[in-house]
Motif scaffolding. Structure first.
Motif, PDB file in Angstrom:
ATOM      1  N   LEU A 134       0.834  -1.201   0.000  1.00  0.00           N
ATOM      2  CA  LEU A 134       0.000   0.000   0.000  1.00  0.00           C
ATOM      3  C   LEU A 134       0.868   1.250   0.000  1.00  0.00           C
ATOM      4  CD1 LEU A 134      -2.540  -1.060   2.773  1.00  0.00           C
ATOM      5  CD2 LEU A 134      -2.840  -1.237   0.306  1.00  0.00           C
ATOM      6  N   ARG A 146       0.712   4.945   1.492  1.00  0.00           N
ATOM      7  CA  ARG A 146      -0.007   5.700   2.511  1.00  0.00           C
ATOM      8  C   ARG A 146       0.886   6.821   3.049  1.00  0.00           C
ATOM      9  NH1 ARG A 146      -3.659   3.140   0.736  1.00  0.00           N
ATOM     10  NH2 ARG A 146      -5.151   1.832   1.833  1.00  0.00           N
ATOM     11  N   ALA A 202      -4.807   7.187   4.167  1.00  0.00           N
ATOM     12  CA  ALA A 202      -4.987   7.115   2.720  1.00  0.00           C
ATOM     13  C   ALA A 202      -5.344   8.502   2.194  1.00  0.00           C
ATOM     14  CB  ALA A 202      -6.097   6.128   2.372  1.00  0.00           C
ATOM     15  N   SER A 203      -5.143   8.718   0.899  1.00  0.00           N
ATOM     16  CA  SER A 203      -5.521  10.003   0.306  1.00  0.00           C
ATOM     17  C   SER A 203      -7.030  10.095   0.136  1.00  0.00           C
ATOM     18  CB  SER A 203      -4.832  10.208  -1.038  1.00  0.00           C
ATOM     19  OG  SER A 203      -5.283   9.256  -1.973  1.00  0.00           O
ATOM     20  N   ASN A 204      -7.702   8.965   0.091  1.00  0.00           N
ATOM     21  CA  ASN A 204      -9.155   8.901  -0.052  1.00  0.00           C
ATOM     22  C   ASN A 204      -9.764   8.791   1.340  1.00  0.00           C
ATOM     23  OD1 ASN A 204     -11.819   8.124  -0.447  1.00  0.00           O
ATOM     24  ND2 ASN A 204     -11.347   6.891  -2.235  1.00  0.00           N
ATOM     25  N   PHE A 226     -11.335   5.713   3.217  1.00  0.00           N
ATOM     26  CA  PHE A 226     -10.558   4.706   3.918  1.00  0.00           C
ATOM     27  C   PHE A 226     -10.034   5.303   5.217  1.00  0.00           C
ATOM     28  CE2 PHE A 226     -10.273   3.622  -0.568  1.00  0.00           C
ATOM     29  CZ  PHE A 226     -10.642   2.275  -0.540  1.00  0.00           C
TER      30      PHE A 226
END
Length: 86
Positions: free
Chosen positions: A34, A36, A50-52, A55
């Motif tokens: 991943l 992160r 996370a950038s989103n 999550f």
């Protein structure tokens, strides 16, 4: 927003044993690799965000629970081919 890493981007990572809050890292967690951002380091705990925002951050009680591959040092983006936009 986000890390600025998009589909088709090439990300270079450099090995580093020292990470800082805010660093973007590649890490092996379970059987996944991943990308992160380090969001918190204290008392042996590590948090990866996370950038989103869909999550939630991943919090590890012990840094030994993850294997850091490296810290992002460069991101190269592909510019769209003009013929693809026509």
């Amino acid at each position: 927003e986000g890390f600025g890493i998009q589909i088709g981007s090439i990300v270079y990572f450099k090995e580093s044993e020292n990470v800082l809050v805010g660093d973007i890292v590649a890490a092996i967690i379970g059987n996944q690799i991943l990308i992160r951002r380090i969001t918190k380091l204290e008392d042996g705990k590590i948090s990866l965000g996370a950038s989103n925002n869909a999550f939630p951050p991943m919090v590890f009680e012990n840094a030994n629970q993850i294997q850091l591959i490296g810290v992002a040092s460069a991101v190269f983006k592909k510019f769209p081919d003009q013929s693809e936009e026509a």
